[in-house]
Scaffold this active site. Structure first.
Site, PDB file in Angstrom:
ATOM      1  N   SER A   8      28.105   6.186 -19.635  1.00 49.46           N
ATOM      2  CA  SER A   8      28.474   6.154 -21.047  1.00 49.46           C
ATOM      3  C   SER A   8      28.140   4.804 -21.649  1.00 49.46           C
ATOM      4  CB  SER A   8      29.971   6.422 -21.184  1.00 49.46           C
ATOM      5  OG  SER A   8      30.387   6.292 -22.516  1.00 49.46           O
ATOM      6  N   CYS A   9      27.454   4.852 -22.782  1.00 47.96           N
ATOM      7  CA  CYS A   9      27.228   3.640 -23.564  1.00 47.96           C
ATOM      8  C   CYS A   9      27.500   3.994 -25.021  1.00 47.96           C
ATOM      9  CB  CYS A   9      25.831   3.066 -23.345  1.00 47.96           C
ATOM     10  SG  CYS A   9      24.477   4.050 -23.975  1.00 47.96           S
TER      11      CYS A   9
END
Length: 144
Positions: A8-9
């Site tokens: 996740s970014c």
């Protein structure tokens, strides 16, 4: 060995995709099964089901944003950044395998007979810069 992972970014366009691909390729080369959920601004792709998580030996979270860890309560959990998964997927997978092996060899109880918590098997691989210089911190200062 069966693994699950979440990458996740903040935008979820490039880096989390690269991290997911690197984890998948590395696990496959080493002969492990892995399913990777990618989270970003557009939501989640390839979401992990409860069955996926329950059947996994260990979980990896490679994230530069907040990821809910509640659903990984019963399995060893390795945490790191997206950069860790892009640059050192072998190390993250090795840490997850070591945590799974040590969890399997544990009896699951402490000296007083109570069950051990999932935080005993959680390892932190957090690296990075000063959090006060992050975009979120700057936005908080701007709007406060």
């Amino acid at each position: 060995m069966k693994l699950v992972a979440v990458t996740s970014c903040p935008t979820g366009i490039a880096h989390s995709q690269m991290a997911a691909e690197n984890l998948e390729q590395t696990a496959e080369e080493q002969g492990h099964d892995i399913k990777v959920e990618v989270q970003g601004a557009m939501g989640a792709e390839n979401e992990l089901s409860e069955t996926d998580i329950e059947s996994a030996d260990a979980a990896i979270i490679a994230s530069d944003t907040s990821v809910s860890q509640d659903r990984f309560g019963g399995i060893p959990l390795i945490k790191g950044t997206v950069k860790d998964a892009v640059n050192d997927a072998e190390g993250m997978i090795a840490d997850a395998l070591a945590a799974a092996d040590s969890d399997a060899s544990d009896t699951g109880s402490d000296v007083d007979g109570s069950e051990s918590t999932s935080t005993d098997s959680t390892q932190q691989r957090r690296r990075g810069g000063d959090r006060s210089k992050s975009l979120v911190a700057r936005l908080k200062r701007l709007f406060s």
